[in-house]
Write an enzyme that holds these catalytic residues in place. Structure first.
Site, PDB file in Angstrom:
ATOM      1  CB  SER A   1      -2.056 -79.132  14.164  1.00 34.27           C
ATOM      2  OG  SER A   1      -1.477 -78.097  14.908  1.00 34.27           O
TER       3      SER A   1
ATOM      4  CG  HIS B   1     -10.812 -71.522   8.602  1.00 38.45           C
ATOM      5  ND1 HIS B   1      -9.912 -71.686   9.624  1.00 38.45           N
ATOM      6  CD2 HIS B   1     -11.153 -72.766   8.204  1.00 38.45           C
ATOM      7  CE1 HIS B   1      -9.715 -72.973   9.816  1.00 38.45           C
ATOM      8  NE2 HIS B   1     -10.456 -73.657   8.974  1.00 38.45           N
TER       9      HIS B   1
ATOM     10  CB  SER C   1     -10.705 -81.132   9.007  1.00 41.58           C
ATOM     11  OG  SER C   1      -9.972 -80.562  10.034  1.00 41.58           O
ATOM     12  CD  GLN C   2      -9.156 -86.434  15.206  1.00 40.65           C
ATOM     13  OE1 GLN C   2      -9.220 -86.357  16.423  1.00 40.65           O
ATOM     14  NE2 GLN C   2      -8.281 -87.210  14.590  1.00 40.65           N
TER      15      GLN C   2
ATOM     16  N   PRO D   1     -15.869 -72.241   8.639  1.00 38.12           N
ATOM     17  CG  PRO D   1     -14.206 -72.989  10.109  1.00 38.12           C
ATOM     18  CD  PRO D   1     -14.493 -71.946   9.070  1.00 38.12           C
TER      19      PRO D   1
ATOM     20  CE1 TYR E   1      -9.227 -70.494   5.257  1.00 40.64           C
ATOM     21  CE2 TYR E   1      -7.004 -70.322   6.131  1.00 40.64           C
ATOM     22  CZ  TYR E   1      -8.209 -70.990   6.043  1.00 40.64           C
ATOM     23  OH  TYR E   1      -8.408 -72.152   6.733  1.00 40.64           O
TER      24      TYR E   1
HETATM   25  N1  COA Z   1      -2.773 -97.943  19.058  1.00 38.41           N
HETATM   26  C1  COA Z   1      -3.517 -97.487  20.079  1.00 38.41           C
HETATM   27  N2  COA Z   1      -3.800 -96.173  20.260  1.00 38.41           N
HETATM   28  C2  COA Z   1      -3.327 -95.299  19.348  1.00 38.41           C
HETATM   29  C3  COA Z   1      -2.556 -95.710  18.253  1.00 38.41           C
HETATM   30  C4  COA Z   1      -2.270 -97.112  18.129  1.00 38.41           C
HETATM   31  N3  COA Z   1      -1.545 -97.566  17.128  1.00 38.41           N
HETATM   32  N4  COA Z   1      -2.232 -94.634  17.520  1.00 38.41           N
HETATM   33  C5  COA Z   1      -2.774 -93.563  18.142  1.00 38.41           C
HETATM   34  N5  COA Z   1      -3.431 -93.967  19.258  1.00 38.41           N
HETATM   35  C6  COA Z   1      -4.128 -93.130  20.233  1.00 38.41           C
HETATM   36  C7  COA Z   1      -3.329 -91.878  20.553  1.00 38.41           C
HETATM   37  O1  COA Z   1      -2.399 -92.128  21.588  1.00 38.41           O
HETATM   38  C8  COA Z   1      -4.403 -90.915  20.956  1.00 38.41           C
HETATM   39  O2  COA Z   1      -4.775 -91.177  22.276  1.00 38.41           O
HETATM   40  P1  COA Z   1      -5.566 -90.090  23.200  1.00 38.41           P
HETATM   41  O3  COA Z   1      -6.993 -90.163  22.735  1.00 38.41           O
HETATM   42  O4  COA Z   1      -5.394 -90.621  24.554  1.00 38.41           O
HETATM   43  O5  COA Z   1      -4.909 -88.782  22.961  1.00 38.41           O
HETATM   44  C9  COA Z   1      -5.561 -91.285  20.072  1.00 38.41           C
HETATM   45  O6  COA Z   1      -5.319 -92.622  19.658  1.00 38.41           O
HETATM   46  C10 COA Z   1      -5.691 -90.397  18.861  1.00 38.41           C
HETATM   47  O7  COA Z   1      -4.537 -90.483  18.050  1.00 38.41           O
HETATM   48  P2  COA Z   1      -4.635 -90.498  16.457  1.00 38.41           P
HETATM   49  O8  COA Z   1      -5.953 -91.036  16.057  1.00 38.41           O
HETATM   50  O9  COA Z   1      -3.438 -91.158  15.912  1.00 38.41           O
HETATM   51  O10 COA Z   1      -4.720 -89.030  16.019  1.00 38.41           O
HETATM   52  P3  COA Z   1      -4.113 -87.701  16.554  1.00 38.41           P
HETATM   53  O11 COA Z   1      -4.856 -87.291  17.773  1.00 38.41           O
HETATM   54  O12 COA Z   1      -2.644 -87.778  16.632  1.00 38.41           O
HETATM   55  O13 COA Z   1      -4.561 -86.730  15.383  1.00 38.41           O
HETATM   56  C11 COA Z   1      -4.201 -85.351  13.495  1.00 38.41           C
HETATM   57  C12 COA Z   1      -3.952 -86.724  14.127  1.00 38.41           C
HETATM   58  C13 COA Z   1      -3.554 -85.298  12.149  1.00 38.41           C
HETATM   59  C14 COA Z   1      -5.704 -85.154  13.364  1.00 38.41           C
HETATM   60  C15 COA Z   1      -3.607 -84.300  14.467  1.00 38.41           C
HETATM   61  O14 COA Z   1      -2.220 -84.456  14.548  1.00 38.41           O
HETATM   62  C16 COA Z   1      -3.859 -82.898  14.003  1.00 38.41           C
HETATM   63  O15 COA Z   1      -3.061 -82.300  13.303  1.00 38.41           O
HETATM   64  N6  COA Z   1      -4.970 -82.308  14.430  1.00 38.41           N
HETATM   65  C17 COA Z   1      -5.339 -80.963  14.024  1.00 38.41           C
HETATM   66  C18 COA Z   1      -6.279 -81.023  12.873  1.00 38.41           C
HETATM   67  C19 COA Z   1      -6.814 -79.664  12.609  1.00 38.41           C
HETATM   68  O16 COA Z   1      -6.101 -78.703  12.536  1.00 38.41           O
HETATM   69  N7  COA Z   1      -8.140 -79.593  12.479  1.00 38.41           N
HETATM   70  C20 COA Z   1      -8.812 -78.358  12.311  1.00 38.41           C
HETATM   71  C21 COA Z   1      -8.615 -77.794  10.980  1.00 38.41           C
HETATM   72  S1  COA Z   1      -9.537 -76.335  10.826  1.00 38.41           S
END
Ligand code: COA
Length: 607
Positions: free
Chosen positions: A414, A298, A514-515, A72, A59
């Site tokens: 994250s 941000h 990004s998610q 954002p 940044y």
């Molecule tokens: N089978 C069935 N379900 C599964 C699965 C599988 N193989 N793998 C994952 N899932 C489920 C998880 O248990 C989770 O369930 P929930 O909805 O009940 O919590 C869901 O699917 C989502 O998991 P997944 O898609 O693997 O993603 P995550 O939530 O772990 O997200 C990242 C991954 C990288 C996005 C997350 O770790 C992260 O870092 N998020 C922050 C991003 C960020 O900073 N964004 C803003 C930037 S400004």
């Protein structure tokens, strides 16, 4: 890992050279070992060894304008305001919620966040929350500074800046140790609105300066502060809790895409582009036409913190009925103050240049917000796949379909499992993703379904494994950055690893993803990070996924509409593939198709 990430994204000759450079860097007794030792020493005396390096790199040293390029936004559901008082009532209610939320932060009363999804259950560092209402990004000639104010539990004199018709007003929210209630806030907002209507008192749209490149804004600011009136006004803005921007109706149709655009850049100088102060982390926008949301600087915190805060506010507003009974009499409260500006000819010149720059940014942004309703994370979970990994692979397939190659990709992961942790990068354009997208290529009929699903699984697993590495602090981007920066700090010659072309390619993120999931009905979006790139923010829900895709019209290579259209096709193909061939999926779940029909098996029975 760096070589593995880059090998398939660069020409073979270049890769050979890079391999030599990397091996030399990593050789026993070499530069890499030395720098690693220094980094370990640094980690002994810092809470987080990468935080300062990362903040500067990501940044503070970035000179691009904040709107579109860096900040954002969160777009709220469209509000139906029937009159001006409706929008002011909404603003007063929202400010009440903000004050409530701030007191939770100050009192350290926010419940600790816990990781969800992969490796769920770990407590996360809450440090970012403390910066939401206390930070200010001060522009600098070469680098900005993130200034933080100390917050206290005692209610001190506190204020919000209200922007209205490009004018800035000080709204004291704590007077005589008493927090203003919603009724008082409404009264004050009404007075601000009236003051902003007085044309003779209108001052130039100084906020436009904050939308310029950081060096230009720093230069303009250094001229501005020569005058004591301007200095006082700047001081009030820099010390406020947040901005509330009461926007004029934009006159555009309120589609998701248009609302996203308006939130990202205010619609330019002829709309609400000057009704902003981009240095402040939280700007709550309330448009008279119901276009509402938050613009976020941000550098102090991530989108996830923004989501938590805004979801609290929307819940607060839904759960606590507006407490407006009758407006308080005006004489009871000191009048809000208009911030004054002394505008020298030099400042006028800066303003014209900033206005021009903003207009170009507005024209250049190509945005597409789209709700993919075919399926959501429920379907993907039933395939026993990680929804996030699946979407990332779909984005790779889309990029490949649109451009015939894969490119260095950024997915924010994250790292709040660590103290002061922010994010690291999941490099989603894995070799495994390339194998899959190639198999799904033009002559997709040639590759048999069983091989495609196998390659999809391999790509998903590679993506999931990278995710786990990243969230546990084992990704490579922060580490490489640390090695690069510590060499600079020690005034060593730049290691060849970092002057090598491959390194420059590796950090030119053509696809920046990004998610940002939400529970409330809202969505986050942002611009691309490079001129020829895409920003792709997604919000997976049970039965649909919101995609916000951005690019620049200037680039002949990109098109957000084409990207989104292709993405929808790719998601459909991937679903078909899963339904047909994914033997791991729960059988009962693989029958429902996106079009609502049921798959019929070869023998005529329903699957
Ligand atoms: N089978 C069935 N379900 C599964 C699965 C599988 N193989 N793998 C994952 N899932 C489920 C998880 O248990 C989770 O369930 P929930 O909805 O009940 O919590 C869901 O699917 C989502 O998991 P997944 O898609 O693997 O993603 P995550 O939530 O772990 O997200 C990242 C991954 C990288 C996005 C997350 O770790 C992260 O870092 N998020 C922050 C991003 C960020 O900073 N964004 C803003 C930037 S400004």
């Amino acid at each position: 890992m760096y070589l593995k990430c880059m090998g398939h994204l660069i020409p073979e000759e270049q890769f050979k050279k890079t391999k030599v450079v990397v091996e030399k860097f990593g050789a026993p007794g070499g530069m890499g070992e030395f720098l690693q030792k220094k980094l370990l020493e640094r980690s002994e005396h810092t809470a987080n060894w990468v935080y300062d390096y990362w903040l500067e790199d990501m940044y503070l040293s970035n000179r691009l304008a904040l709107p579109v390029n860096s900040s954002p936004v969160m777009v709220f559901p469209k509000q139906n305001f029937r009159s001006q008082s409706d929008s002011l009532r909404f603003a007063a209610h929202l400010i009440s919620g903000i004050l409530e939320y701030k007191s939770l932060i100050d009192g350290r009363a926010l419940p600790v966040d816990y990781a969800r999804g992969q490796l769920a259950g770990t407590p996360l560092c809450m440090d970012q929350y403390n910066k939401v209402f206390t930070s200010y990004r001060l522009p600098g000639a070469k680098m900005d500074t993130l200034v933080a104010q100390k917050s206290t539990v005692m209610p001190e004199r506190e204020h919000i800046i209200v922007a209205c018709k490009n004018q800035f007003f000080v709204l004291d929210v704590v007077i005589n140790f008493r927090r203003l209630n919603e009724k008082d806030l409404y009264t004050q907002l009404e007075r601000i609105k009236k003051m902003s209507d007085i044309e003779e008192e209108r001052l130039p749209p100084i906020g436009l300066l904050t939308s310029d490149g950081r060096t230009q804004w720093a230069e303009a600011r250094s001229v501005l502060i020569k005058d004591s009136t301007n200095r006082d006004s700047l001081d009030m803005i820099e010390r406020c809790l947040c901005l509330v921007c009461l926007d004029e109706p934009s006159g555009t149709e309120q589609t998701d895409t248009n609302r996203a655009l308006l939130m990202l850049h205010g619609g330019g100088t002829d709309k609400n582009g000057g009704n902003r102060w981009y240095d402040k982390p939280m700007q709550f926008v309330i448009g008279a036409d119901g276009c509402c949301g938050v613009v976020c600087e941000h550098s102090p915190f991530e989108g996830i913190v923004l989501v938590q805060c805004t979801e609290y506010l929307l819940r607060y507003m839904r759960g606590s009925p507006s407490k407006l009974v009758r407006a308080a009499s005006m004489s009871e409260l000191p009048a809000p103050r208009r911030l004054r500006w002394k505008c020298s000819p030099d400042i006028q010149t800066f303003l014209m240049a900033s206005a021009d720059k903003l207009q170009r940014l507005v024209k250049n942004l190509d945005m597409n917000v789209s709700k993919f309703t075919g399926y959501g994370k429920e379907f993907i979970k039933k395939q026993k796949m990680s929804p996030d990994a699946y979407v990332q692979v779909a984005l790779q397939l889309t990029f490949y379909r649109c451009h015939g190659r894969l490119v260095p990709t950024y997915e924010s992961a994250s790292i709040r499992r660590f103290q002061e942790g922010r994010v690291d990068n999941i490099r989603s354009s894995t070799p495994e993703a390339l194998a899959f997208v190639k198999a799904m290529g033009n002559s997709s009929k040639i590759t048999v379904c069983s091989l495609k699903i196998e390659l999809l699984w391999t790509a998903i697993k590679a993506q999931t494994n990278y995710t786990i590495l990243a969230i546990t602090g084992m990704a490579i981007d922060n580490h490489l950055l640390g090695l690069r920066e510590i060499a600079k700090e020690l005034k060593l010659e730049k290691p060849e690893l970092f002057s090598d072309t491959t390194y420059a390619t590796s950090i030119h993120f053509i696809l920046s993803t990004s998610q940002v999931p939400t529970i409330e009905e809202m969505f986050c979006c942002y611009g691309p990070v490079v001129p020829n790139g895409y920003g792709a923010c997604y919000n997976p829900q049970m039965d649909h996924i919101i995609f916000c895709v951005s690019s620049f019209r200037d680039s002949a290579e990109t098109s957000s509409d084409l990207f989104v259209k292709t993405l929808e096709g790719c998601l459909k193909e991937m679903q078909d593939l899963c339904i047909k061939c994914n033997t791991e999926a729960k059988p009962a779940d693989s029958t429902k198709r996106m079009d609502g029909t049921t798959k019929v098996m070869k023998n005529g029975s329903k699957a």
